[in-house]
Design an enzyme around this catalytic site. Structure first.
Site, mmCIF file in Angstrom:
data_model
loop_
_atom_site.group_PDB
_atom_site.id
_atom_site.type_symbol
_atom_site.label_atom_id
_atom_site.label_comp_id
_atom_site.label_asym_id
_atom_site.label_seq_id
_atom_site.Cartn_x
_atom_site.Cartn_y
_atom_site.Cartn_z
ATOM 1 N N GLY A 50 53.369 -22.652 -30.757
ATOM 2 C CA GLY A 50 52.796 -22.929 -32.058
ATOM 3 C C GLY A 50 52.363 -21.751 -32.892
ATOM 4 O O GLY A 50 52.456 -21.784 -34.115
ATOM 5 N N ASP A 64 41.439 -27.134 -30.756
ATOM 6 C CA ASP A 64 40.765 -28.431 -30.799
ATOM 7 C C ASP A 64 39.772 -28.519 -29.643
ATOM 8 O O ASP A 64 38.642 -28.092 -29.783
ATOM 9 C CB ASP A 64 41.743 -29.609 -30.895
ATOM 10 C CG ASP A 64 42.905 -29.541 -29.921
ATOM 11 O OD1 ASP A 64 42.781 -28.938 -28.845
ATOM 12 O OD2 ASP A 64 43.948 -30.122 -30.239
#
Length: 176
Positions: A46, A103
């Site tokens: 990512g 997160d």
């Protein structure tokens, strides 16, 4: 709207908003580490775009390395971290961990363990996106591009089952 596999996503952030965010993070890193020669440690897959954009904007000498850890299946975190590509030769160096999104913080915790084992001089953590509602760890995130809601997103390196990484903007999962 955007269809990836079985899910629909709606526009969330424009390419220009991402560009402005990256510029803000890069300015802060340049201020803090102007006299250093850091290693930008991108977390694959990512963070490859964010890593490239940050290193292009770094005004001094730097190195670039990558590590690959996975914790997602589909749109959910598994809670388990698999280290697929390790790092070496970071001893005594200043490291900037580059994440696409933070997160729960599980991946960051695993990377911190690796950095401590590698005996780095010091490290900073940079993330393009941060979900404060989901964060469960105590590690300081030094550079936060944008705080976002705890919703699943794709684009600019982030994917849904392999698709969406190449999008220049960010899309959020459309709730039915």
């Amino acid at each position: 709207m955007l269809q990836l596999h079985d899910l629909t996503f709606k526009p969330f952030l424009s390419a220009q908003e991402i560009e402005n965010t990256i510029e803000k993070v890069a300015e802060k890193i340049n201020e803090d580490l102007a006299a250093k020669q850091p290693v930008f440690l991108g977390v694959l897959n990512g963070a490859y775009l964010f890593t490239a954009e940050l290193t292009k904007r770094f005004q001094g000498n730097c190195e670039v390395e990558f590590t690959k850890l996975i914790s997602y299946e589909g749109t959910k975190t598994t809670g388990k971290i698999q280290n697929l590509i390790g790092v070496e030769n970071l001893k005594g160096k200043t490291v900037i961990v580059v994440e696409d999104i933070v997160d729960t913080g599980n991946t960051i915790s695993e990377i911190v363990k690796i950095l401590e084992k590698e005996a780095v001089a010091n490290y900073k953590i940079a993330t393009l996106f941060f979900k404060p509602e989901a964060y469960q760890k105590a590690h300081k995130i030094d550079y936060i591009g944008l705080e976002i809601p705890n919703k699943f997103i794709v684009g600019f390196g982030l994917d849904y089952n392999g698709l969406g990484r190449n999008l220049p903007e960010i899309y959020q999962l459309k709730e039915n």
